[in-house]
Design a protein around this motif. Structure first.
Motif, PDB file in Angstrom:
ATOM      1  N   LEU A 136     -18.754  59.420  -3.870  1.00 16.69           N
ATOM      2  CA  LEU A 136     -18.729  58.326  -4.822  1.00 16.69           C
ATOM      3  C   LEU A 136     -17.413  58.349  -5.588  1.00 16.69           C
ATOM      4  O   LEU A 136     -17.001  59.379  -6.116  1.00 16.69           O
ATOM      5  N   GLY A 137     -16.741  57.202  -5.609  1.00 16.01           N
ATOM      6  CA  GLY A 137     -15.477  57.109  -6.323  1.00 16.01           C
ATOM      7  C   GLY A 137     -15.431  55.850  -7.164  1.00 16.01           C
ATOM      8  O   GLY A 137     -16.449  55.188  -7.390  1.00 16.01           O
ATOM      9  N   VAL A 138     -14.225  55.529  -7.621  1.00 19.18           N
ATOM     10  CA  VAL A 138     -14.000  54.349  -8.452  1.00 19.18           C
ATOM     11  C   VAL A 138     -12.830  53.563  -7.871  1.00 19.18           C
ATOM     12  O   VAL A 138     -11.850  54.156  -7.406  1.00 19.18           O
ATOM     13  N   VAL A 139     -12.932  52.242  -7.879  1.00 20.17           N
ATOM     14  CA  VAL A 139     -11.821  51.378  -7.496  1.00 20.17           C
ATOM     15  C   VAL A 139     -11.457  50.497  -8.685  1.00 20.17           C
ATOM     16  O   VAL A 139     -12.309  50.172  -9.521  1.00 20.17           O
ATOM     17  N   ILE A 140     -10.176  50.130  -8.762  1.00 15.92           N
ATOM     18  CA  ILE A 140      -9.673  49.311  -9.863  1.00 15.92           C
ATOM     19  C   ILE A 140      -8.923  48.111  -9.284  1.00 15.92           C
ATOM     20  O   ILE A 140      -8.053  48.280  -8.429  1.00 15.92           O
ATOM     21  N   PHE A 141      -9.276  46.924  -9.773  1.00 18.38           N
ATOM     22  CA  PHE A 141      -8.665  45.687  -9.289  1.00 18.38           C
ATOM     23  C   PHE A 141      -7.902  45.001 -10.411  1.00 18.38           C
ATOM     24  O   PHE A 141      -8.349  44.997 -11.564  1.00 18.38           O
ATOM     25  N   ASN A 142      -6.762  44.407 -10.073  1.00 20.23           N
ATOM     26  CA  ASN A 142      -6.087  43.502 -10.986  1.00 20.23           C
ATOM     27  C   ASN A 142      -6.608  42.104 -10.709  1.00 20.23           C
ATOM     28  O   ASN A 142      -6.719  41.692  -9.551  1.00 20.23           O
ATOM     29  N   THR A 143      -6.935  41.365 -11.762  1.00 17.56           N
ATOM     30  CA  THR A 143      -7.546  40.045 -11.587  1.00 17.56           C
ATOM     31  C   THR A 143      -6.661  38.911 -12.080  1.00 17.56           C
ATOM     32  O   THR A 143      -7.141  37.806 -12.315  1.00 17.56           O
ATOM     33  N   ASP A 144      -5.364  39.152 -12.245  1.00 13.59           N
ATOM     34  CA  ASP A 144      -4.472  38.122 -12.761  1.00 13.59           C
ATOM     35  C   ASP A 144      -4.072  37.090 -11.719  1.00 13.59           C
ATOM     36  O   ASP A 144      -3.739  35.967 -12.062  1.00 13.59           O
ATOM     37  N   GLY A 145      -4.061  37.453 -10.443  1.00 12.96           N
ATOM     38  CA  GLY A 145      -3.605  36.535  -9.403  1.00 12.96           C
ATOM     39  C   GLY A 145      -4.716  35.643  -8.890  1.00 12.96           C
ATOM     40  O   GLY A 145      -5.832  35.602  -9.421  1.00 12.96           O
ATOM     41  N   ALA A 146      -4.402  34.923  -7.813  1.00 13.84           N
ATOM     42  CA  ALA A 146      -5.380  34.029  -7.194  1.00 13.84           C
ATOM     43  C   ALA A 146      -6.549  34.821  -6.614  1.00 13.84           C
ATOM     44  O   ALA A 146      -7.673  34.326  -6.536  1.00 13.84           O
ATOM     45  N   SER A 147      -6.287  36.056  -6.176  1.00 15.77           N
ATOM     46  CA  SER A 147      -7.353  36.914  -5.657  1.00 15.77           C
ATOM     47  C   SER A 147      -7.157  38.321  -6.206  1.00 15.77           C
ATOM     48  O   SER A 147      -6.024  38.777  -6.384  1.00 15.77           O
ATOM     49  N   ALA A 148      -8.261  38.990  -6.503  1.00 18.52           N
ATOM     50  CA  ALA A 148      -8.193  40.337  -7.058  1.00 18.52           C
ATOM     51  C   ALA A 148      -7.722  41.320  -5.988  1.00 18.52           C
ATOM     52  O   ALA A 148      -8.031  41.164  -4.809  1.00 18.52           O
ATOM     53  N   ARG A 149      -6.956  42.331  -6.406  1.00 17.56           N
ATOM     54  CA  ARG A 149      -6.494  43.315  -5.438  1.00 17.56           C
ATOM     55  C   ARG A 149      -6.607  44.720  -6.002  1.00 17.56           C
ATOM     56  O   ARG A 149      -6.440  44.938  -7.205  1.00 17.56           O
ATOM     57  N   ASN A 150      -6.898  45.650  -5.135  1.00 13.60           N
ATOM     58  CA  ASN A 150      -7.069  47.050  -5.504  1.00 13.60           C
ATOM     59  C   ASN A 150      -5.704  47.660  -5.809  1.00 13.60           C
ATOM     60  O   ASN A 150      -4.876  47.833  -4.922  1.00 13.60           O
ATOM     61  N   VAL A 151      -5.462  48.013  -7.071  1.00 14.81           N
ATOM     62  CA  VAL A 151      -4.155  48.540  -7.471  1.00 14.81           C
ATOM     63  C   VAL A 151      -4.038  50.037  -7.215  1.00 14.81           C
ATOM     64  O   VAL A 151      -2.998  50.636  -7.505  1.00 14.81           O
ATOM     65  N   LEU A 152      -5.082  50.664  -6.678  1.00 12.49           N
ATOM     66  CA  LEU A 152      -4.981  52.069  -6.294  1.00 12.49           C
ATOM     67  C   LEU A 152      -4.434  52.207  -4.869  1.00 12.49           C
ATOM     68  O   LEU A 152      -4.065  53.296  -4.449  1.00 12.49           O
ATOM     69  N   LEU A 153      -4.390  51.100  -4.149  1.00  9.09           N
ATOM     70  CA  LEU A 153      -3.802  51.108  -2.807  1.00  9.09           C
ATOM     71  C   LEU A 153      -2.286  50.957  -2.870  1.00  9.09           C
ATOM     72  O   LEU A 153      -1.551  51.578  -2.113  1.00  9.09           O
ATOM     73  N   ASN A 154      -1.811  50.091  -3.756  1.00 11.57           N
ATOM     74  CA  ASN A 154      -0.382  49.843  -3.924  1.00 11.57           C
ATOM     75  C   ASN A 154      -0.095  49.608  -5.391  1.00 11.57           C
ATOM     76  O   ASN A 154      -0.968  49.159  -6.133  1.00 11.57           O
ATOM     77  N   GLU A 155       1.130  49.891  -5.805  1.00 11.73           N
ATOM     78  CA  GLU A 155       1.478  49.618  -7.189  1.00 11.73           C
ATOM     79  C   GLU A 155       1.475  48.118  -7.437  1.00 11.73           C
ATOM     80  O   GLU A 155       1.682  47.313  -6.526  1.00 11.73           O
TER      81      GLU A 155
END
Length: 200
Positions: A136-155
């Motif tokens: 079990l882990g945690v993921v974090i998304f940025n929601t400012d753009g047209a679609s949310a993206r996981n910011v733990l994959l790329n800066e």
């Protein structure tokens, strides 16, 4: 002016001379290796809530057919399983002549694997110690753009930005992420991540 100062360093590597039995020398060819590095000036005050509490979840939600088992690290569903939080930048510098720059906002931890932040498990009966869990882990998304993206994959990168002392607010959400096949058990799960911001 606050920005990266880039430079190149060329290192010449060569192998030692080899001696043959007949006193014949063979010299290996040299090889150029280019090493790139950057020197940065400290920029930006970063303000973010110190503790982000995720909504309570139940073990069955992580089992087959449950909402968490159906979501991968890049899937954003927008349901009530997320906790929103903001990262605010201030005092990033003011330039006499505005120069378009790239803003890099990085969320980093050595415990990030394939875009998932590992957690430590604490049974309800104990608040000390804790053990790293692989299920079990945690993921974090940025929601400012047209679609949310996981910011733990790329800066998180924004181009054509101007360094400013004005407040800049970026919006994120966090949720649990099921990984592996082991059963998720009740208890307290914790994770931590570092936030870094710089203009270049």
């Amino acid at each position: 002016m606050r920005h990266y100062l880039a430079y190149l360093l060329t290192v010449i590597l060569s192998s030692p001379t080899l001696t043959m039995a007949a006193e014949t020398f063979i010299t290996a060819p040299t090889m150029d290796v280019t090493v790139k590095a950057a020197i940065t000036l400290p920029v930006c005050d970063i303000n973010v809530i110190q503790s982000v509490g995720l909504p309570h979840a139940y073990p069955e939600q992580f089992a087959a057919g449950g909402i968490f088992s159906a979501l991968g690290p890049t899937d954003y569903s927008g349901d009530d399983i997320y906790t929103p939080f903001n990262i605010t930048l201030t005092n990033c510098g003011s330039e006499t002549v505005p120069i378009p720059r790239t803003l890099r906002l990085t969320l980093f931890s050595p415990s990030i694997v394939d875009g998932v932040l590992e957690t430590r498990y604490f049974p309800y009966s104990s608040e000390s110690g804790g053990s790293v869990t692989k299920n079990l882990g945690v993921v974090i998304f940025n929601t400012d753009g047209a679609s949310a993206r996981n910011v733990l994959l790329n800066e998180f990168i924004l181009t054509d930005q101007t360094a400013t002392n004005s407040e800049q607010v970026f919006h994120f959400v966090a949720r649990f992420q099921k990984v592996g096949t082991e059963e998720v058990v009740a208890g307290s799960y914790r994770a931590s991540v570092l936030v870094n911001a710089a203009y270049e």
